[in-house]
Design a protein around this motif. Sequence first.
Motif, PDB file in Angstrom:
ATOM      1  N   SER A 224       0.718  -1.588  -0.103  1.00  0.00           N
ATOM      2  CA  SER A 224      -0.579   0.414   0.208  1.00  0.00           C
ATOM      3  C   SER A 224       1.030   1.364   0.444  1.00  0.00           C
ATOM      4  CB  SER A 224      -0.645  -0.455   1.378  1.00  0.00           C
ATOM      5  OG  SER A 224      -0.553   0.099   2.575  1.00  0.00           O
ATOM      6  N   PHE A 279      -0.866 -11.147   2.408  1.00  0.00           N
ATOM      7  CA  PHE A 279      -1.240 -10.800   1.115  1.00  0.00           C
ATOM      8  C   PHE A 279      -0.599  -9.609   0.749  1.00  0.00           C
ATOM      9  CE2 PHE A 279      -3.990 -13.957   1.906  1.00  0.00           C
ATOM     10  CZ  PHE A 279      -3.885 -15.477   1.345  1.00  0.00           C
ATOM     11  N   ASN A 280      -0.330  -8.607   1.974  1.00  0.00           N
ATOM     12  CA  ASN A 280       0.485  -7.161   1.539  1.00  0.00           C
ATOM     13  C   ASN A 280       1.019  -7.538   3.010  1.00  0.00           C
ATOM     14  OD1 ASN A 280      -2.067  -8.087   3.588  1.00  0.00           O
ATOM     15  ND2 ASN A 280      -1.226  -5.991   4.695  1.00  0.00           N
ATOM     16  N   ALA A 282       2.639  -5.086   6.311  1.00  0.00           N
ATOM     17  CA  ALA A 282       2.439  -3.996   6.734  1.00  0.00           C
ATOM     18  C   ALA A 282       3.508  -3.312   7.359  1.00  0.00           C
ATOM     19  CB  ALA A 282       2.226  -5.096   8.037  1.00  0.00           C
ATOM     20  N   ILE A 325       1.937   6.443  10.246  1.00  0.00           N
ATOM     21  CA  ILE A 325       0.790   7.168   9.676  1.00  0.00           C
ATOM     22  C   ILE A 325       1.217   8.480   9.609  1.00  0.00           C
ATOM     23  CG2 ILE A 325      -1.916   6.893  10.134  1.00  0.00           C
ATOM     24  CD1 ILE A 325      -2.118   4.495  10.964  1.00  0.00           C
TER      25      ILE A 325
ATOM     26  N   LYS B  80      -9.520   7.095   3.047  1.00  0.00           N
ATOM     27  CA  LYS B  80      -8.448   5.808   2.978  1.00  0.00           C
ATOM     28  C   LYS B  80      -7.334   6.679   3.981  1.00  0.00           C
ATOM     29  CE  LYS B  80      -3.771   6.011   0.169  1.00  0.00           C
ATOM     30  NZ  LYS B  80      -3.762   6.910  -1.155  1.00  0.00           N
ATOM     31  N   ARG B  81      -7.985   7.290   4.680  1.00  0.00           N
ATOM     32  CA  ARG B  81      -7.214   7.147   6.329  1.00  0.00           C
ATOM     33  C   ARG B  81      -7.657   6.668   7.295  1.00  0.00           C
ATOM     34  NH1 ARG B  81      -2.698   9.503   9.139  1.00  0.00           N
ATOM     35  NH2 ARG B  81      -2.808   9.892  11.186  1.00  0.00           N
ATOM     36  N   LEU B  84      -6.357   3.300   7.494  1.00  0.00           N
ATOM     37  CA  LEU B  84      -5.157   3.294   7.919  1.00  0.00           C
ATOM     38  C   LEU B  84      -6.351   2.629   9.319  1.00  0.00           C
ATOM     39  CD1 LEU B  84      -2.901   5.747   6.014  1.00  0.00           C
ATOM     40  CD2 LEU B  84      -2.622   2.773   6.127  1.00  0.00           C
ATOM     41  N   SER B  88      -5.424   0.599  11.867  1.00  0.00           N
ATOM     42  CA  SER B  88      -3.745   0.217  13.470  1.00  0.00           C
ATOM     43  C   SER B  88      -4.531  -0.438  14.299  1.00  0.00           C
ATOM     44  CB  SER B  88      -3.940   1.735  13.934  1.00  0.00           C
ATOM     45  OG  SER B  88      -5.373   2.092  13.578  1.00  0.00           O
ATOM     46  N   LYS B  92      -3.021  -5.090  10.136  1.00  0.00           N
ATOM     47  CA  LYS B  92      -1.639  -5.249  10.224  1.00  0.00           C
ATOM     48  C   LYS B  92      -2.059  -4.691   8.065  1.00  0.00           C
ATOM     49  CE  LYS B  92       0.026  -8.319  12.589  1.00  0.00           C
ATOM     50  NZ  LYS B  92       0.783  -9.527  12.763  1.00  0.00           N
ATOM     51  N   GLU B  93      -2.279  -3.283   8.052  1.00  0.00           N
ATOM     52  CA  GLU B  93      -2.452  -2.844   6.795  1.00  0.00           C
ATOM     53  C   GLU B  93      -3.227  -3.561   5.746  1.00  0.00           C
ATOM     54  OE1 GLU B  93      -0.752  -0.934   9.369  1.00  0.00           O
ATOM     55  OE2 GLU B  93       0.831  -2.420   9.108  1.00  0.00           O
ATOM     56  N   ARG B  94      -4.640  -4.380   5.626  1.00  0.00           N
ATOM     57  CA  ARG B  94      -4.985  -5.116   4.772  1.00  0.00           C
ATOM     58  C   ARG B  94      -6.113  -4.424   4.453  1.00  0.00           C
ATOM     59  NH1 ARG B  94      -4.040  -9.519   9.006  1.00  0.00           N
ATOM     60  NH2 ARG B  94      -3.132 -11.415   7.832  1.00  0.00           N
ATOM     61  N   SER B  96      -6.356  -0.860   4.542  1.00  0.00           N
ATOM     62  CA  SER B  96      -6.097  -0.265   3.335  1.00  0.00           C
ATOM     63  C   SER B  96      -5.600  -0.606   2.262  1.00  0.00           C
ATOM     64  CB  SER B  96      -4.820   0.722   4.048  1.00  0.00           C
ATOM     65  OG  SER B  96      -3.652   0.195   4.444  1.00  0.00           O
ATOM     66  N   THR B  97      -5.038  -1.937   2.294  1.00  0.00           N
ATOM     67  CA  THR B  97      -4.267  -2.267   0.949  1.00  0.00           C
ATOM     68  C   THR B  97      -5.227  -2.886  -0.554  1.00  0.00           C
ATOM     69  OG1 THR B  97      -2.030  -3.544   2.152  1.00  0.00           O
ATOM     70  CG2 THR B  97      -2.339  -4.093   0.282  1.00  0.00           C
ATOM     71  N   GLU B 100      -6.715  -0.122  -1.534  1.00  0.00           N
ATOM     72  CA  GLU B 100      -6.639   0.045  -2.916  1.00  0.00           C
ATOM     73  C   GLU B 100      -6.388  -0.265  -3.373  1.00  0.00           C
ATOM     74  OE1 GLU B 100      -2.090   1.769  -1.572  1.00  0.00           O
ATOM     75  OE2 GLU B 100      -2.783   3.147  -0.111  1.00  0.00           O
ATOM     76  N   VAL B 112      -5.753 -10.252  -1.546  1.00  0.00           N
ATOM     77  CA  VAL B 112      -6.132  -9.656  -0.325  1.00  0.00           C
ATOM     78  C   VAL B 112      -7.495  -8.937  -0.051  1.00  0.00           C
ATOM     79  CG1 VAL B 112      -5.437  -6.619   0.459  1.00  0.00           C
ATOM     80  CG2 VAL B 112      -3.547  -8.445  -1.023  1.00  0.00           C
ATOM     81  N   GLU B 114      -9.883 -10.470   0.055  1.00  0.00           N
ATOM     82  CA  GLU B 114     -10.533 -11.893   0.924  1.00  0.00           C
ATOM     83  C   GLU B 114     -10.262 -11.381   1.563  1.00  0.00           C
ATOM     84  OE1 GLU B 114      -9.802 -15.215  -1.436  1.00  0.00           O
ATOM     85  OE2 GLU B 114     -11.552 -14.702  -3.557  1.00  0.00           O
ATOM     86  N   ASP B 115      -8.582 -11.800   2.404  1.00  0.00           N
ATOM     87  CA  ASP B 115      -7.941 -11.887   3.451  1.00  0.00           C
ATOM     88  C   ASP B 115      -8.628 -10.693   4.605  1.00  0.00           C
ATOM     89  OD1 ASP B 115      -5.753 -12.938   5.189  1.00  0.00           O
ATOM     90  OD2 ASP B 115      -4.878 -10.972   4.445  1.00  0.00           O
TER      91      ASP B 115
END
Lengths: 325, 553
Positions: A224, A279-280, A282, A325, B80-81, B84, B88, B92-94, B96-97, B100, B112, B114-115
């Motif tokens: 990301s 799959f991403n 962090a 962040i 988007k924020r 994030l 938090s 683990k940024e799943r 936001s990714t 995107e 990604v 699905e996860d």
Amino acid sequence: MENNEFKQMAEKIRACEAEIGKAIIGQKDVIRQVMLAILADGNVLLEGVPGLGKTELVKAISRALSLTFSRIQFTPDLMPADVTGTNLIVKENDKNVFQFEAGPVFANLVLADEINRATPKTQSALLEAMQEKTVTVGKTTYELPKPFMVLATQNPIEQEGTYPLPEAQLDRFLFKLNVEFPTKAELKEIMDITVTNRKTELTPVITGDEIIEMRTAIRDMPVSEAVMDYALSLVVATHSELADAPEISKKYITTGASPRAAQAIVKTAKARALMEGRFNVAFEDISYVALPALRHRILSNFEAMSDGVTNDAIIAEIMKETKAI
Amino acid sequence: MSDDKRIVNYIKKARRMVVRNRMIDHMLFGIIVGSLVATILVIISLLTPIVDARIYALVIFMVGPLSGFIFALVSAPGLKRAALILDSKGFKERVSTAYELKGKNDRFAKLVKEDALATLKKTKLKTLFSYKVDTKRVVIALAMMMVLMGVSFVKTPAVAEAENIKLTQVDAKKKAAELKKLEKEIDENDKLTAEQKKDIEESIKAARNELKSAKNEEELKKAEERVVKKLEQKMKEYAKNDQAEAAKSLADMAVDLNNKLTDEEKEELKKELKDIAEGKDDEAKELEKDISDAKDQGTELSEEQLKELSEKLKKAAENMDSSELSEAAKNLGNGNVNPEDLDGAMKALKKAQGSKKASDMENALNNANKNPGGNGKNGNNNSGGNQNNGNNNGNGQGNGNGQGNGNGNGNGQGNGQGNGNGNGNGNGNGNGQGNGNGNGKGQGNGNSQGGGGKGGGWNTGSKNGKETSDNNNGDYVTIPDDKVYDSGNLKGQDTGGESYNTAGGPAVTWSGNKKNYKQVIGDYEKEAYERINNAEIPADMQEYVKDYFNELR
């Protein structure tokens, strides 16, 4: 590639770690980071005092990964041809012809033991191998076996009669790992293995092909924007010449990390995400790999040395100041 | 629903919760800050008067949490924020990714998403974003509010003073509004010229500012009085100008008439007008006397006397062309001698007299017009009736001297003093004092006082002006009555402020009966002694009064 396939990969890597852990007591982070470097197609410089099992670690990895392994003991009189191999005149059909005799570098895993003891000329013989995965002897370039990886070791305390690695060569190592002294409990376990007749048999868990497959898969893993931005911010923060660099960088860093550092961080972060079953990438993946990827890529000044500030401390401070962040 | 949409919904839900939590936090913080600032304001208002300090404090207190509320809304994170922020919480940024990768369908994008969804499903967002009360902050906010309420009920002299100022301001505001209305009326007034309107509007504007700047009731009262005086003076000034113009044209007419009339005609007209002015009507007077006598005699009136009276009334009725008088004569002729008839006769006579006088006046004027050269003399000399009065509309007092010689008409305005010398009266419009020496009288309209002594004229010229007290130092005291005396001198007194002088027209003087100063003192002394005798007053106080009068002699 489906979800299950990635999960299997992650399981295999974890199994490999566990296998290596049978021979190497403690040093879990070092094992994990070496595995990350293998998956990210990088070379590792292991630094630690003698006797911490650096060579043993590399041997264990080769066995667990079912890869060919060769060890080169670097000494001041070691010549480049001793590493890369040389052309020998041999008789072939009653004719004398040159025949290339491959050096110890032609293996999947090459242990360059005490690399800083060899002259720079010999050290540089590894440069092409590490970066291009090829060896050129005479006018012929030879491809090294895949996967190929150099694991070099160096002793930080015995500096006499050594040739510190030049910056260019250091930059070619994906990670520089510090091998710490084991804890008392770990030491006791080491005693159990090493001073008895007990033998530790390691079973190969991952093949070379599987490693290549994993490397390919990892490269497509998405990162990301925020995570990528964090990784790049860390690298940029090591550059004291930039106006918005942290105070500690301005104070102690002469030369910041190269773009290879950013590549190393992102690649190894991806590998770690896979190992963690994600799959991403962090933020925590970036944080985890930042220190081994950056510590040998920054050049601290005399002030840092006189203040007793190590590169690790500088990077830790940079990471603290750079918000995710 | 696609994975993308589901992920966006999760993010939106999380965002709402984030905004809600921030809102509570910011409002709580706003309460603390608002209470603190409001408390400081109230405490300051306890020491120094601040108008509406409590209202301001309340507003500030309310603005605090309101700002927090608005800030939370304005600073609401984008999707988007928010993704994030959601990450938090352990994702683990799943998220936001996945966000995107919206719209992408490659193998990793699918994995990604699905996860991310699988992880989100396992989690309850409400629990994840449940608001955790910051006890410390709540306690501080409550304490601050208590302190604010506490200090808000404290009364100090400064608070009382502020309340007074507030009341004054409210009054001033009302009065300013009235002035505004007046301004509008003036604007719509066709009788005033544009210049006059502008002049008055400027005065009103200045007056409004003066009213607004009043800090207490007394100042407001004074300002208000000043405003009224100013406007009155303005209006009088304009009216006077109109009158002067009319008088000028009349004077021109008189000169014209005088040239045209013969001396004989002038004498005749003069006599005629004099008679009319003095109400001289021998016949009517005689009749009036007869009726009065008849009333006194009542039933003792002889038939002959009645007849004679009736005849006289009849004759007068004919002369005066009065039917009522004729009726009264008829009643008396019938031998009815009751008081009502006599009263009726007297009333009819008076009425007829009034009508006749008006008619005579009209006739005299008609004759004068018809017969140029037959003008009567006024007998009053206007030529010496010159009067200058000070008129102080600004700050301070103005100088004004007015003198009237002979009989004349003149209006003077001025703040200050007016002195009348000789037999004359000075009429000063405005505020000030009028001194009359001899048989003169100075009269000030408004707050002026006429007489041989200085009148206590209250200064409306300026809030910085001084007010002079009454002071009797004249030799004579004049008592106003309807008689006309020679004009006197009027003199204004400078009270040191912005001023302008207005030259008065011919002075209208009013007479006063002359009384010797000692006589006046004697009268007062007599009255005082009578009161002392008729009231229970301690002996030493009685002596005190006596001593006072002795000293005056």
